[in-house]
Design a protein around this motif. Structure first.
Motif, PDB file in Angstrom:
ATOM      1  N   LYS A 162      62.482  61.323  18.675  1.00  0.00           N
ATOM      2  CA  LYS A 162      62.094  60.632  19.901  1.00  0.00           C
ATOM      3  C   LYS A 162      61.681  59.193  19.612  1.00  0.00           C
ATOM      4  CE  LYS A 162      60.677  64.692  22.556  1.00  0.00           C
ATOM      5  NZ  LYS A 162      59.532  65.384  23.229  1.00  0.00           N
ATOM      6  N   LEU A 163      60.993  59.001  18.486  1.00  0.00           N
ATOM      7  CA  LEU A 163      60.563  57.658  18.115  1.00  0.00           C
ATOM      8  C   LEU A 163      61.767  56.734  17.938  1.00  0.00           C
ATOM      9  CD1 LEU A 163      58.280  55.719  17.272  1.00  0.00           C
ATOM     10  CD2 LEU A 163      58.516  56.593  14.938  1.00  0.00           C
ATOM     11  N   LEU A 164      62.776  57.214  17.217  1.00  0.00           N
ATOM     12  CA  LEU A 164      63.966  56.397  16.975  1.00  0.00           C
ATOM     13  C   LEU A 164      64.786  56.215  18.246  1.00  0.00           C
ATOM     14  CD1 LEU A 164      64.945  57.842  13.485  1.00  0.00           C
ATOM     15  CD2 LEU A 164      64.101  55.538  13.974  1.00  0.00           C
ATOM     16  N   GLU A 165      64.814  57.236  19.092  1.00  0.00           N
ATOM     17  CA  GLU A 165      65.530  57.090  20.358  1.00  0.00           C
ATOM     18  C   GLU A 165      64.865  56.043  21.250  1.00  0.00           C
ATOM     19  OE1 GLU A 165      65.878  61.047  21.905  1.00  0.00           O
ATOM     20  OE2 GLU A 165      67.614  61.531  20.635  1.00  0.00           O
ATOM     21  N   ASN A 166      63.552  55.921  21.125  1.00  0.00           N
ATOM     22  CA  ASN A 166      62.850  54.878  21.881  1.00  0.00           C
ATOM     23  C   ASN A 166      63.239  53.477  21.406  1.00  0.00           C
ATOM     24  OD1 ASN A 166      61.463  56.701  23.483  1.00  0.00           O
ATOM     25  ND2 ASN A 166      59.657  56.764  22.153  1.00  0.00           N
ATOM     26  N   PHE A 167      63.739  53.387  20.157  1.00  0.00           N
ATOM     27  CA  PHE A 167      64.230  52.108  19.635  1.00  0.00           C
ATOM     28  C   PHE A 167      65.723  51.937  19.897  1.00  0.00           C
ATOM     29  CE2 PHE A 167      60.547  52.505  16.535  1.00  0.00           C
ATOM     30  CZ  PHE A 167      59.797  51.517  17.148  1.00  0.00           C
ATOM     31  N   GLY A 168      66.307  52.823  20.712  1.00  0.00           N
ATOM     32  CA  GLY A 168      67.700  52.660  21.130  1.00  0.00           C
ATOM     33  C   GLY A 168      68.727  53.397  20.295  1.00  0.00           C
ATOM     34  N   HIS A 169      68.291  54.270  19.376  1.00  0.00           N
ATOM     35  CA  HIS A 169      69.234  55.003  18.521  1.00  0.00           C
ATOM     36  C   HIS A 169      69.443  56.409  19.070  1.00  0.00           C
ATOM     37  CE1 HIS A 169      68.699  51.753  15.652  1.00  0.00           C
ATOM     38  NE2 HIS A 169      67.396  51.959  15.672  1.00  0.00           N
ATOM     39  N   LYS A 170      70.682  56.752  19.428  1.00  0.00           N
ATOM     40  CA  LYS A 170      71.013  58.069  19.960  1.00  0.00           C
ATOM     41  C   LYS A 170      71.541  58.954  18.826  1.00  0.00           C
ATOM     42  CE  LYS A 170      69.989  57.094  24.221  1.00  0.00           C
ATOM     43  NZ  LYS A 170      68.812  57.728  24.865  1.00  0.00           N
ATOM     44  N   ILE A 171      70.782  59.989  18.493  1.00  0.00           N
ATOM     45  CA  ILE A 171      71.148  60.852  17.366  1.00  0.00           C
ATOM     46  C   ILE A 171      72.202  61.859  17.787  1.00  0.00           C
ATOM     47  CG2 ILE A 171      70.254  62.632  15.807  1.00  0.00           C
ATOM     48  CD1 ILE A 171      67.620  60.999  15.755  1.00  0.00           C
ATOM     49  N   SER A 172      73.230  61.979  16.951  1.00  0.00           N
ATOM     50  CA  SER A 172      74.354  62.866  17.246  1.00  0.00           C
ATOM     51  C   SER A 172      74.297  64.159  16.435  1.00  0.00           C
ATOM     52  CB  SER A 172      75.679  62.141  16.957  1.00  0.00           C
ATOM     53  OG  SER A 172      76.771  63.034  16.958  1.00  0.00           O
ATOM     54  N   HIS A 173      74.227  64.033  15.108  1.00  0.00           N
ATOM     55  CA  HIS A 173      74.286  65.217  14.255  1.00  0.00           C
ATOM     56  C   HIS A 173      73.732  64.882  12.877  1.00  0.00           C
ATOM     57  CE1 HIS A 173      77.944  62.997  13.190  1.00  0.00           C
ATOM     58  NE2 HIS A 173      77.946  63.665  12.040  1.00  0.00           N
ATOM     59  N   SER A 174      73.692  65.891  12.013  1.00  0.00           N
ATOM     60  CA  SER A 174      73.275  65.653  10.635  1.00  0.00           C
ATOM     61  C   SER A 174      74.217  66.366   9.680  1.00  0.00           C
ATOM     62  CB  SER A 174      71.831  66.131  10.402  1.00  0.00           C
ATOM     63  OG  SER A 174      71.749  67.537  10.491  1.00  0.00           O
ATOM     64  N   GLU A 175      74.282  65.847   8.475  1.00  0.00           N
ATOM     65  CA  GLU A 175      75.059  66.464   7.401  1.00  0.00           C
ATOM     66  C   GLU A 175      74.070  66.865   6.315  1.00  0.00           C
ATOM     67  OE1 GLU A 175      77.851  63.447   6.338  1.00  0.00           O
ATOM     68  OE2 GLU A 175      79.028  63.660   8.196  1.00  0.00           O
ATOM     69  N   SER A 176      74.018  68.153   6.021  1.00  0.00           N
ATOM     70  CA  SER A 176      72.939  68.662   5.159  1.00  0.00           C
ATOM     71  C   SER A 176      73.471  69.508   4.022  1.00  0.00           C
ATOM     72  CB  SER A 176      71.963  69.514   5.984  1.00  0.00           C
ATOM     73  OG  SER A 176      71.460  68.803   7.088  1.00  0.00           O
ATOM     74  N   SER A 177      72.722  69.507   2.931  1.00  0.00           N
ATOM     75  CA  SER A 177      72.928  70.480   1.855  1.00  0.00           C
ATOM     76  C   SER A 177      71.622  71.260   1.720  1.00  0.00           C
ATOM     77  CB  SER A 177      73.272  69.777   0.534  1.00  0.00           C
ATOM     78  OG  SER A 177      72.207  68.948   0.105  1.00  0.00           O
ATOM     79  N   ILE A 178      71.746  72.562   1.444  1.00  0.00           N
ATOM     80  CA  ILE A 178      70.574  73.443   1.412  1.00  0.00           C
ATOM     81  C   ILE A 178      70.563  74.208   0.101  1.00  0.00           C
ATOM     82  CG2 ILE A 178      69.407  75.361   2.576  1.00  0.00           C
ATOM     83  CD1 ILE A 178      70.943  74.533   5.120  1.00  0.00           C
ATOM     84  N   GLN A 179      69.381  74.312  -0.501  1.00  0.00           N
ATOM     85  CA  GLN A 179      69.261  75.065  -1.742  1.00  0.00           C
ATOM     86  C   GLN A 179      67.849  75.654  -1.852  1.00  0.00           C
ATOM     87  OE1 GLN A 179      69.711  71.306  -4.167  1.00  0.00           O
ATOM     88  NE2 GLN A 179      68.114  72.283  -5.392  1.00  0.00           N
ATOM     89  N   GLY A 180      67.729  76.701  -2.657  1.00  0.00           N
ATOM     90  CA  GLY A 180      66.415  77.262  -2.929  1.00  0.00           C
ATOM     91  C   GLY A 180      65.727  76.463  -4.025  1.00  0.00           C
ATOM     92  N   VAL A 181      64.408  76.374  -3.955  1.00  0.00           N
ATOM     93  CA  VAL A 181      63.644  75.679  -4.997  1.00  0.00           C
ATOM     94  C   VAL A 181      62.465  76.563  -5.418  1.00  0.00           C
ATOM     95  CG1 VAL A 181      64.250  73.340  -4.279  1.00  0.00           C
ATOM     96  CG2 VAL A 181      62.261  74.446  -3.283  1.00  0.00           C
ATOM     97  N   LEU A 182      62.025  76.371  -6.643  1.00  0.00           N
ATOM     98  CA  LEU A 182      60.895  77.133  -7.167  1.00  0.00           C
ATOM     99  C   LEU A 182      59.580  76.453  -6.789  1.00  0.00           C
ATOM    100  CD1 LEU A 182      62.225  77.925 -10.760  1.00  0.00           C
ATOM    101  CD2 LEU A 182      62.160  79.487  -8.795  1.00  0.00           C
ATOM    102  N   MET A 183      58.586  77.240  -6.489  1.00  0.00           N
ATOM    103  CA  MET A 183      57.277  76.675  -6.184  1.00  0.00           C
ATOM    104  C   MET A 183      56.540  76.357  -7.478  1.00  0.00           C
ATOM    105  SD  MET A 183      54.144  78.082  -3.830  1.00  0.00           S
ATOM    106  CE  MET A 183      54.597  77.144  -2.381  1.00  0.00           C
ATOM    107  N   ASP A 184      56.296  75.065  -7.711  1.00  0.00           N
ATOM    108  CA  ASP A 184      55.520  74.648  -8.881  1.00  0.00           C
ATOM    109  C   ASP A 184      54.096  74.301  -8.432  1.00  0.00           C
ATOM    110  OD1 ASP A 184      55.780  72.223  -7.590  1.00  0.00           O
ATOM    111  OD2 ASP A 184      57.222  71.397  -9.004  1.00  0.00           O
TER     112      ASP A 184
END
Length: 240
Positions: A162-184
């Motif tokens: 919402k913050l970025l949309e208030n600055f005029g940027h219309k968000i369309s989608h995202s490209e993501s990679s997902i992986q498991g991580v260990l809790m340190d």
């Protein structure tokens, strides 16, 4: 109760009744519910019908079966399956969200982000997202200073979308990679965990309607509290 003369399948009526028990707190988080035999006798239906209704709730993450112990009510989880900000997902789930700002500073664009952003300066935003008083997500976001007007820590406690949309940027989608991580030890500290819990890391480029990367986010979630549902469509592939 169950209407066996209804066109709605009995197992589905049972499933909805079980969901209502969870919502109303009759079956509370962590509780071991009645056995299939007890439920069968109470509702006057077969154990197979009870098993089908419970099985769907297990698949949906509302219940969990532990061999030799029984069926338990799961802790509530934040679920995301659409392109929504974390704030919107939590609000839709009817939960309470707090945001703690760990870091907010201007930095020189790191080498590994120069191919994505053609700007000298980025905002680095490091936030903990706390849902119903439980730390669920740690988000580190990089966004070009040139894409934003004035922002401060207080403004970053809400939805970044919402913050970025208030600055005029219309968000369309995202490209993501997902992986498991260990809790340190670091993650134990920021998630305030006294034991190891499963974590999931998502690295995303969030893209606007005019096809520019508006921000890069590295987010780590407690996967026992957050579910990211990914819908994959079957399409024809080809080799190049």
């Amino acid at each position: 109760m169950i209407d066996k003369n209804s066109p709605i399948p009995v197992y589905y009526q049972l499933k909805q009744d079980f969901i209502n028990k969870i919502k109303e707190g009759l079956w509370s988080s962590g509780q071991c519910i009645e056995s299939e035999r007890e439920l069968s006798e109470f509702y006057g239906v077969s154990r197979m019908t009870i098993r089908q209704a419970l099985g769907e709730l297990v698949q949906e993450g509302l219940l969990i079966r532990e061999k030799g112990k029984g069926t338990f009510v799961c802790d509530p989880k934040v679920k995301q399956k659409d392109m929504m900000s974390f704030s919107e997902v939590v609000e839709k789930a009817g939960m309470n969200l707090k945001t703690e700002i760990l870091e907010f500073e201007k930095i020189n664009t790191p080498e590994d982000l120069k191919d994505i952003f053609g700007f000298e300066l980025l905002y680095k935003i490091n936030r903990m997202r706390i849902v119903d008083d439980v730390p669920v997500a740690n988000e580190i976001v990089y966004v070009p200073c040139d894409y934003c007007g004035y922002i401060d820590k207080e403004m970053l406690k809400g939805s970044l979308f919402k913050l970025l949309e208030n600055f005029g940027h219309k968000i369309s989608h995202s490209e993501s990679s997902i992986q498991g991580v260990l809790m340190d030890d670091y993650y134990k500290e920021i998630f305030k965990a006294d034991k190891c819990v499963p974590l999931m890391k998502s690295v995303s480029n969030t893209i606007t309607e005019d096809n520019k990367v508006i921000f890069v986010e590295e987010a780590v979630y407690r996967s026992d509290k957050y579910v990211l549902q990914v819908n994959i469509l079957r399409k024809e592939g080809k080799f190049k």
